[in-house]
Every structure is written in C-alpha cells, then in structure tokens.
Write a protein that holds these residues in place. Structure first.
Motif, short mmCIF file in Angstrom:
data_model
loop_
_atom_site.label_atom_id
_atom_site.label_comp_id
_atom_site.label_asym_id
_atom_site.label_seq_id
_atom_site.Cartn_x
_atom_site.Cartn_y
_atom_site.Cartn_z
N LEU B 157 109.69 23.63 18.47
CA LEU B 157 108.73 24.49 17.80
C LEU B 157 109.22 25.92 17.74
N SER B 158 108.75 26.66 16.76
CA SER B 158 108.97 28.09 16.81
C SER B 158 108.04 28.66 17.88
N ALA B 159 108.37 29.84 18.35
CA ALA B 159 107.59 30.42 19.44
C ALA B 159 106.12 30.54 19.07
N VAL B 160 105.86 30.96 17.85
CA VAL B 160 104.48 31.17 17.44
C VAL B 160 103.72 29.85 17.41
N GLU B 161 104.36 28.86 16.80
CA GLU B 161 103.69 27.56 16.70
C GLU B 161 103.48 26.95 18.07
N GLU B 162 104.49 27.14 18.92
CA GLU B 162 104.38 26.61 20.26
C GLU B 162 103.17 27.22 20.96
N ARG B 163 103.04 28.53 20.85
CA ARG B 163 101.93 29.18 21.53
C ARG B 163 100.60 28.70 20.95
N ARG B 164 100.57 28.55 19.63
CA ARG B 164 99.32 28.10 19.02
C ARG B 164 98.93 26.74 19.53
N TYR B 165 99.93 25.89 19.67
CA TYR B 165 99.65 24.53 20.13
C TYR B 165 99.22 24.52 21.59
N VAL B 166 99.86 25.35 22.38
CA VAL B 166 99.50 25.44 23.80
C VAL B 166 98.04 25.90 23.94
N ILE B 167 97.68 26.92 23.17
CA ILE B 167 96.32 27.45 23.25
C ILE B 167 95.31 26.38 22.81
N GLU B 168 95.69 25.68 21.75
CA GLU B 168 94.85 24.59 21.25
C GLU B 168 94.63 23.53 22.34
N LEU B 169 95.71 23.16 23.00
CA LEU B 169 95.60 22.18 24.08
C LEU B 169 94.69 22.67 25.19
N MET B 170 94.86 23.94 25.56
CA MET B 170 94.04 24.48 26.63
C MET B 170 92.57 24.49 26.23
N ARG B 171 92.34 24.80 24.96
CA ARG B 171 90.95 24.78 24.49
C ARG B 171 90.40 23.36 24.55
N ASN B 172 91.23 22.40 24.15
CA ASN B 172 90.78 21.00 24.14
C ASN B 172 90.40 20.49 25.53
N VAL B 173 91.08 20.98 26.55
CA VAL B 173 90.71 20.52 27.89
C VAL B 173 89.65 21.42 28.53
N GLY B 174 89.09 22.32 27.73
CA GLY B 174 87.92 23.06 28.20
C GLY B 174 88.23 24.29 29.02
N ILE B 175 89.32 24.98 28.72
CA ILE B 175 89.60 26.23 29.43
C ILE B 175 89.15 27.39 28.57
N PRO B 176 88.22 28.18 29.07
CA PRO B 176 87.71 29.29 28.27
C PRO B 176 88.79 30.36 28.05
N LEU B 177 88.69 31.05 26.93
CA LEU B 177 89.60 32.14 26.58
C LEU B 177 91.09 31.77 26.69
N PRO B 178 91.46 30.64 26.14
CA PRO B 178 92.86 30.23 26.31
C PRO B 178 93.84 31.23 25.73
N GLU B 179 93.42 32.00 24.71
CA GLU B 179 94.40 32.91 24.11
C GLU B 179 94.82 34.01 25.09
N HIS B 180 93.99 34.26 26.11
CA HIS B 180 94.44 35.19 27.15
C HIS B 180 95.01 34.45 28.35
N ARG B 181 94.33 33.36 28.69
CA ARG B 181 94.64 32.75 29.98
C ARG B 181 95.95 31.98 30.00
N HIS B 182 96.53 31.71 28.84
CA HIS B 182 97.80 30.98 28.87
C HIS B 182 98.90 31.82 29.51
N LEU B 183 98.65 33.14 29.61
CA LEU B 183 99.64 34.01 30.24
C LEU B 183 99.45 34.14 31.75
N GLU B 184 98.39 33.51 32.28
CA GLU B 184 98.13 33.67 33.70
C GLU B 184 98.90 32.64 34.53
#
Ligand SMILES: Nc1ncnc2c1ncn2[C@@H]1O[C@H](COP(=O)(O)OP(=O)(O)OP(=O)(O)O)[C@@H](O)[C@H]1O
Ligand code: SF4
Ligand SMILES: [Mg+2]
Lengths: 341, 352
Positions: B157-184
């Motif tokens: 994946l390109s970096a952008v797409e990869e991040r989008r997919y990661v955030i999507e996955l985090m949202r799907n498993v019910g993690i709030p605010l994934p767009e911030h929390r993926h960096l934690e």
C-alpha cells in the motif's frame, strides 16, 4: 516568544542544573589538589634546586599561591563563573586552549572504542541469545571473560608488540602522522579528514586509532555482549515475539524489529555508563599510545601540580558525564515509549 | 476416524494429531490423538481446564510450537493443504494471512515499543497488501481508479492508503477516535482496547480462520462480553471462522456453534453446542456443567475434585478415571475410544 515543548523544557532544565554541579566538582577538585603535598613551584624547581627562597616566594606571589586557601578558592570560583578557566601554571597557556586541543582527541578515541564495543558486543550478544549453548555462545562467554579481566595496559602493550613491532601493520603511537594532518575544523582528525575528503589523512588516522580503540573498547565489548545476551534472552520469550511470528513476520525481522529494540534498553544504560568511563578513564591507554588527549594532560598536570588545568579537566569530565546521562535518558524515551524525561 | 456428519467443505480438519514436549520429566503428551473440524464461517469452542493442551493444539495449527515442542503424528488439513508438511516459508504466508491468532494477554502480546497503528500495518506489509474488498470501498474499487489501487495493493500500500485502512480497521473493532489513536502506544490503551487492537491486527489480512486463545481471560467481566460480541459480529459480517479456546463452558455455550471438551490432551466430547449442553455424554463434561453457576439457581456448585493427571506420565486406562465417579474396572485398564452419541455428537467414554 519561543514556545518550547515539555520535553525541550525538561532538557533545558537538566542542562542548567549542570552549572551548580560543575561548581561543586570544581570545589572538590580544588580542595583535593591543595591537599596533595608540594605545589607547582616546588615541582618546577625540583628538590634541592638552585633557586633561592626569595625567588620561589616571588614566583608563588605571582601565581597567587601565597594567598590564604579560601581566598584562592573564592577568586577561582569568581573567575570560573565569569567563564575564565585561568592560565596553566606550567605551560603558560590559557587552560581553555589546552582543553580545547586535547578534548577532541579523547572524544574521538572514546567514540571509536564505543563503536568497536557495540559492533562486536551487540552481534555476539544477539547470536548467543538466539542459540544458547551453541559454539558462538560458548566462545562469546569465554572471550567476554577475557575481555573484562585483561587489564588495558597489558592488552595495549601486547597489541603494540604484535601488530606494531612484529608485524609492522600499525603505528606504535600518536594520533596521526605529522605530515598527514587534515585541515583543522573540529579538531577530531578523522572527522576533519572525512569533511575535507582527505583520504590519505583518513587512512593514516584510522591506522593510528585501531590499537588504542580496541584496547580501550574490548572490556566494554565484553560487558555489552553479556548484557545484550541476557536482555535478548528475556525478550525473545516474550508474548509479543510469538505474536509477531503469528502475524507471519519473517524470523530475521522478528529479531530486528521486535526483539532487538526492546532488548537494547538495558544495553543503552550500560553504554551510557561505559561511555563516561571511556572518556574519563583512558589515562593509561592514552599514556601507552602517546595519544594527545585530555587523559594525558590530566596525568601530566597532576604530577606538575598544575592546579588550574586539573580543576578545569575534572569539571569537563563531570559535565560530559551529565550530558551523556541526559543523552542516555533521551535515547530511552525513544526506545521505550512508556518512559518520558 | 469416522465423521458422522463430515461437513462438505471443512475449512480446517485436524485428524489424529499428537503433539509432544520432550522434557526432563519425560515426554509431555500435550495433545493426544485430537481430531476435529471447523467449517467455513463456523465458531468452534475448545473448552478445558488449565494445562489440558488447548494452547499446544492452537500452536500446532499455527506451526509455532516453542522448541522443543513438536508434532509427533497427525494431519492438519487447511483449505486442502496439510499444514504439517508445509515448509517454513510456505507456513509463514499462511500465518497472519489465512490463519490469524489472538493471544490471551493483550498487555504482553502487543509490542510495547511500536505504535499500535504501526503494528496493525505490519501485518499488511508482511503479506504484501490487503484483499481488495477490505478497504471498505468495494464499490469504488471498480473502475479505473480501483484498478490502479488494486495494482498498488499487489505491491503493497501507499502510506496514505495504508493509514486509511488501519484507521478503518480500528474503527471496525470499536476503538474511538482511531484517526488520533493509531499513533499511540499499547500502554496508552485499556486492556479491552488492547484486545480490540489485537483483533484488528489479526483481521488485517482478512483471514479465513481466527484462532483465539482465551482472548478474554485477562479482561474484566463486562469487557469480556464486549470483546466476545465483537468477535461474533466479525464472524457474522466477514464469515471468518473462529476457534475459541476458553476454560469457561458458559462462554463457549453462548458463543459457539459447536464445542469440543478437552481433558488431559484429548478431546473427550464434541458436538453441536445444543447437543453437548443439553445432553452431555462424558462425565467430565457433566462435571463442568455442575460446576458452572446458573442464574437463579441456588443449588451449591459442585467443583470437580481431584487433580489433572501428569501428561508426562499417563497410565493405560481412561485419564479421567481417578476423578470420575462412574469409573469401573475397565476404565482403569483400557483407554476408551470414541463413540457416537448423536448427529455429530461423540464422546470418549466406556459407558457410552
Ligand atoms: N515448553 C514446554 N515444555 C514442556 N512442557 C510444556 C511446555 N509448554 C507446555 N507444556 C505442557 O504441555 C501441557 C499443555 O500445555 P498448554 O499450554 O497447551 O495448556 P493450556 O490448556 O493452554 O493451559 P492454560 O489454560 O493454562 O493456558 C501442560 O501440561 C504443560 O505443562
Ligand atoms: S471411561 Fe470410565 S473413567 Fe473414563 S470417563 Fe468414562 S466412565 Fe469415567
Ligand atoms: Mg493456554
């Protein structure tokens, strides 16, 4: 108004906190030096010298040595606070200049010793942990034992005998051949040679630094290997390593990305401590190899009772210890996100 | 071994599996002659007390037995391949991609030094991308842009797409605010959230089979239910088959289509959940049921007394005999074989 992050503020605080520390260290060095028998004038003139009592008194007066001790200390601290390290009593040069000349040589030697220690210690430690009781592990353990128990002066002399005298591969002493010196930029000849692209100088300097760096670094390499091995052994049995494998991560990457980084935390502590002692504890190696560094300056100055030089050098040592500590703590925060400054 | 109702297309079919750990005490027989099957989309529960070989069974399937453990005998058919015979590189491309695993303790199974988003993305990277449909834009993926994107995924994946997919996955498993929390980092999350992240990692490559080794044991009771609900939802939406290992029969009963009860390295009873719960055939299963609290029932619980046998030192008879209140002479002398109870329901006991 400059806005600083919390980490930057913390770093600034710790750097400022070194000022009282440096002063304290200066006082201690001052007191210890005065407690030694004899003063610079005695040493300079030698015992039973021809110099008359009057001449010696005049010299003491000139150096301010006839003042009461507390007055001397007070005057010294005032000067140091004003940023003046004083004048060498023996070499008739500003102390700052002497240190500026010698310190780069010492740093260069310490850095190369450390690089050698890491380049040998980490791979040996990792390989030993990945295959406990294998040949590599056993050989590493024996060599480590040798590395920590052989004294540096012995190693240095044997190294010179073998590689310089018998085989003639390496020079016996010094930092660089006189006619090979690169242009002076940082004072670290290897760095200067790289910056100026001066390949002959680089080669010559590297040849000179080999033996001293290995002599100084071998003990550290041994300790690094042992610590890396044991922390690596802890880490590779961790759940997250097994989980990484369950993700399909190839074994090499499991070791590098997942295990090594976590295993490096104890190694970093050790390296921080050892780097301080590489900088400060190399008087013997510098003397054996005629390395024109701070260690040798300090030894010479102690013998000559050159008070200002010793006091200033000790302060430099204390400051480098503190700064290395700070650097260690900063590296920690990178390796372990749970830790902050 | 007979399969009374061999499903037409079993996704995973373990047969006659033996797993051993050589040790100073002798050969520890962690898994003994285990056979079971998982159909596509099915949830199978494996229930048993501590030390009965549940983890050894899952690790055998993953090919991740810690040395000196090894598979001594048996077959693990997954999607037509025998995993026991696969080379390590071939097995690695199965791990995480086709079969994923969730560990018991998320606190120790996530790498403390890497950001969680990074750990999710790593799964994608090692397997060179994402299944097309997974980016959550099955519709957009068609057409020219979609074609280019699919080509990109083939190579990673390109970096952008990869991040989008990661955030999507985090949202799907019910993690709030994934767009911030993926960096934690993992320590910045609660245990339940960490377990959700581990599930997101496991699901990143859309595996056909998810092995969950006591995924909720380390969590609070309320959080346990949430995590189980999440897994059930994933199973329903994506059709990922799940093998849920637990020591809690009640959890398995709630959650699974079929149940296998393990004791001392063997499956002593297995069958559809209803059959096993309503008509437990093995004395051990009945014991587990009696020791299970039931809401509104004030009868005292009856724990199974006695100790689990030493797996390095097993006698000739039924390994449950020392603790079994129905045990007879034959039980001590002869190991019982499997007998059919009903449709797909079987037990390993002399009395059946
Ligand atoms: N590395 C090992 N060496 C020797 N024996 C082992 C090893 N790992 C596990 N065992 C043994 O194998 C048996 C099965 O262990 P396993 O971890 O599969 O149990 P489990 O059912 O997962 O238990 P738990 O519920 O506690 O996780 C146990 O008797 C254990 O003592
Ligand atoms: S075989 Fe005998 S001892 Fe074993 S469970 Fe059945 S009745 Fe009990
Ligand atoms: Mg287990």
């Amino acid at each position: 108004m400059i806005r600083l992050t919390r980490t930057q503020v913390k770093i600034a605080e710790r750097i400022l906190a070194t000022i009282p520390l440096a002063l304290g260290v200066a006082i201690v060095a001052f007191v210890f030096m005065r407690a030694m028998p004899g003063d610079p004038v005695d040493i300079m003139m030698g015992e039973g010298a021809w110099t008359s009592e009057e001449e010696m008194a005049a010299l003491r007066d000139e150096m301010g040595l006839d003042e009461p001790i507390h007055a001397q200390l007070w005057a010294y601290l005032k000067r140091v606070l004003a940023g003046d390290l004083g004048y060498s009593m023996i070499r008739s040069r500003p102390v700052a200049e002497i240190i500026r000349e010698a310190l780069p040589a010492t740093i260069e030697l310490a850095v190369f010793s450390l690089l050698f220690a890491l380049a040998v210690g980490i791979p040996v430690g990792v390989a030993s942990a990945l295959k406990p009781n294998s040949f590599v592990d056993r050989a590493g353990a024996s060599l480590s034992l040798l590395g920590v128990s052989l004294p540096a002066f012995w190693l240095g002399i044997v190294g010179v005998l073998i590689f310089s005298m018998t085989l003639g591969w390496l020079p016996t002493s010094g930092r660089i051949a006189y006619d090979a010196q690169p242009a002076h930029i940082t004072g670290m000849v290897i760095l200067d040679a790289i910056i100026t692209g001066n390949l002959p100088a680089l080669g010559n300097a590297l040849k000179h630094i080999c033996l001293p760096a290995v002599t100084l670094g071998l003990g550290v390499a041994a300790v690094v290997a042992r610590v890396t091995r044991s922390s690596m052994l802890d880490v590779i049995s961790a759940d997250y390593i097994q989980f990484a494998r369950a993700k399909g991560v190839p074994e090499g990457e499991v070791t590098r990305r997942h295990a090594l980084r976590n295993a490096m935390i104890p190694t970093v502590t050790l390296v921080g401590l050892q780097f301080g002692s590489l900088l400060g504890g190399n008087m013997i190696v510098e003397t054996i190899f005629g390395w024109p560094g701070l260690g040798r300056v300090v030894v010479d100055s102690i013998f000559a009772r050159d008070y200002p030089v010793v006091q200033a050098s000790v302060m430099v040592y204390a400051l480098t210890f503190v700064l290395i500590n700070l650097a260690t703590d900063i590296i920690y925060t990178v390796l372990d996100p749970k830790i902050s400054l | 071994m007979a399969y009374p109702c061999a499903k037409e297309s079993a996704l995973l079919e373990v047969s006659g599996l033996y797993t051993v750990y050589p040790s100073a005490r002798g050969m520890v027989q962690a898994v003994r002659n285990v056979s079971f099957a998982v159909s596509r989309g099915e949830i199978v529960g494996i229930v048993g007390e501590s030390g009965c070989g549940k983890s050894a069974l899952l690790l055998s399937i993953m090919g991740l037995l810690p040395s000196p453990g090894r598979i001594a005998q048996g077959q693990i058919l997954f999607d037509g391949r025998n995993l026991v015979d696969l080379s390590e590189p071939a097995m690695r491309s199965v791990r995480g991609k086709e079969i994923a695993m969730v560990f018991q303790d998320p606190m120790t199974a996530l790498n403390p030094a890497h950001r969680v988003g990074e750990q999710i993305a790593e799964s994608l990277r090692v397997h060179g991308g994402v299944p097309e449909l997974a980016a959550g834009d099955g519709g957009q993926a068609r057409g020219a842009g979609g074609f280019i994107r699919r080509r990109l995924w083939k190579r990673g994946l390109s970096a952008v797409e990869e991040r989008r997919y990661v955030i999507e996955l985090m949202r799907n498993v019910g993690i709030p605010l994934p767009e911030h929390r993926h960096l934690e980092y993992p320590h910045q999350f609660s245990g339940g959230m960490q377990q959700r992240i581990m599930i997101a990692i496991a699901l990143a490559c859309r595996p056909k089979l998810l092995l969950a080794d006591e995924p909720t044991t380390a969590l609070d009771v309320t959080i346990q239910a949430q995590v189980l609900d999440l897994m059930e939802e994933i199973n329903r939406i994506t059709g990922t088959a799940i093998v849920l290992v637990t020591h809690d029969l009640a959890v398995a009963a709630d959650f699974c289509d079929s149940i296998a009860v393990m004791y001392a390295g063997q499956i002593v009873e297995r069958g559809p959940t209803d059959a096993v719960m309503e008509d437990p055939a093995h004395p051990y299963t009945r014991g587990l049921l009696r020791s299970m609290p039931v809401l509104g029932n004030r009868k005292p619980l009856q724990p199974i007394t006695g100790e689990v046998p030493d797996l390095a030192n097993l006698g000739p008879g039924c390994s449950f005999a020392p603790r079994c209140d129905l045990s007879e002479k034959v039980c001590l002398e002869e190991a019982p074989s499997v007998s059919a109870i009903g449709q797909g329901h079987e037990a390993r006991c002399h009395l059946r």
